[in-house]
Design a protein around this motif. Structure first.
Motif: not given
Length: 250
Positions: A67-71, A89-91, A96-99
Motif C-alpha cells: 500500500t505504501a508503494d502505491i501511495a 484488488g486487495l492493495h 483507498a482506505a489509507e489514502h
C-alpha cells in the motif's frame, strides 16, 4: 521513472489518471490489452508490485508495504482510479482506505476479504504442478489455455527455457498473509466508488464479494459469466463492458 512503473499512454488532456495493479505472480505488462481501451478514459500506468516483474525483490511482504508503494506512485500521478486483479484488488482497497485523498475510485477483480484458514499449501501444489521450465511461449499458451496470453507476460527466458519471473518463496509468503488476516476492516473504510467484479466460477469464499458491495456505500457487484479467477483475460468483452459503464458513471 520508478522501477516497474509502466506508462501505457492515454488521454493526457481531460482524462483521469488510472493505475492498474496485477495479481500474485503477475506483472504490470499483463494489463496491456486492457490498457488499450482504458486509454480513452485517461492516462494509464501499471505498477509491478515488489517481488514481481522489474520491481525490487525485497520485502517486507505485508499488505501495508504494498500500500505504501502505491501511495508513493499516486503522490506523483495525482488522485487516480485504481483497477486491481486479485492481490492488486486487495492493495487497491487498502490504498483507498489509507489514502482516500489519492484514490478516486476502485475496480477490484476476484478477491475476497476473509480467507483465514487457507494455507500456502494450496498455492504451492498448484504452482509446483506447472511443467517448468516451459519449452517455449507456445508451450505457456497451450498449458494455460484461455489465460495463455496473460501468463506469457509472467515468464522470462533462461538458458533451459521459460521460468516465472517472480520467486516462488516470495509468493508463498505474500499469499500466507491472506490466510491469517481479516480484511473486512479495510473494506469498511472505503468511501470512494467501488466496482467488485467476480468470476462466475471463482475459487474465492462464496458470497463475500457480493457482501463487499452491500457494505460499501457507493459500490456495485458484477459477476462475469463463464470466467474463473481472470475475468479480464477469460471474458474480456464482458469485463470491458462492466468497467466502461463504471468509469462512464464517475
Amino acid at each position: 521513472m520508478r522501477p516497474g512503473l509502466i506508462d501505457f499512454g492515454g488521454d493526457r488532456g481531460t482524462g483521469v489518471s488510472i493505475l492498474v495493479l496485477h495479481g500474485l505472480m503477475g506483472r504490470a505488462r499483463t494489463w496491456w490489452p486492457v490498457a488499450q481501451w482504458l486509454k480513452r478514459y485517461g492516462t494509464v500506468h501499471g505498477l509491478d508490485a515488489r517481488g514481481h516483474g522489474r520491481a525490487p525483490r525485497t520485502g517486507p511482504w505485508a499488505t501495508e508495504q504494498f500500500t505504501a508503494d502505491i501511495a508513493e506512485v499516486l503522490a506523483e500521478l495525482g488522485p487516480s482510479v485504481l483497477i486491481g486483479h486479485s492481490m492488486g484488488g486487495l492493495h487497491a482497497w487498502s490504498a483507498a482506505a489509507e489514502h482516500p485523498e489519492l484514490v478516486r475510485a476502485v475496480v477490484s477483480e476476484d478477491f475476497a476479504p476473509d480467507q483465514r484458514g487457507r494455507t500456502v499449501e494450496t498455492w504451492r501444489g498448484y504452482f509446483e504442478s506447472w511443467p517448468v521450465p516451459f519449452e517455449s511461449l507456445a508451450h505457456v499458451r497451450e498449458f494455460f489455455g484461455a489465460a495463455g496470453d496473460y501468463f506469457v507476460e509472467c515468464v522470462e527466458e533462461r538458458e533451459d527455457g521459460y521460468h516465472l519471473i517472480a520467486d516462488l518463496p516470495d509468493l508463498y509468503e505474500i499469499a500466507a498473509e491472506w490466510g491469517r488476516r481479516d480484511y473486512w476492516p479495510v473494506v469498511s473504510r472505503i468511501r470512494c466508488p467501488l466496482l467488485v467484479i467476480e468470476g462466475e466460477h471463482t475459487a474465492m469464499p462464496p458470497g463475500q464479494q457480493a457482501e463487499i458491495a452491500a457494505r460499501v456505500p457507493d459500490a456495485q457487484h458484477f459477476v462475469v459469466p463463464g470466467s474463473a479467477h481472470l475475468p479480464h483475460a477469460e471474458a474480456p468483452e464482458t469485463y470491458r463492458g462492466a468497467v466502461e459503464a463504471f468509469l462512464s458513471g464517475l
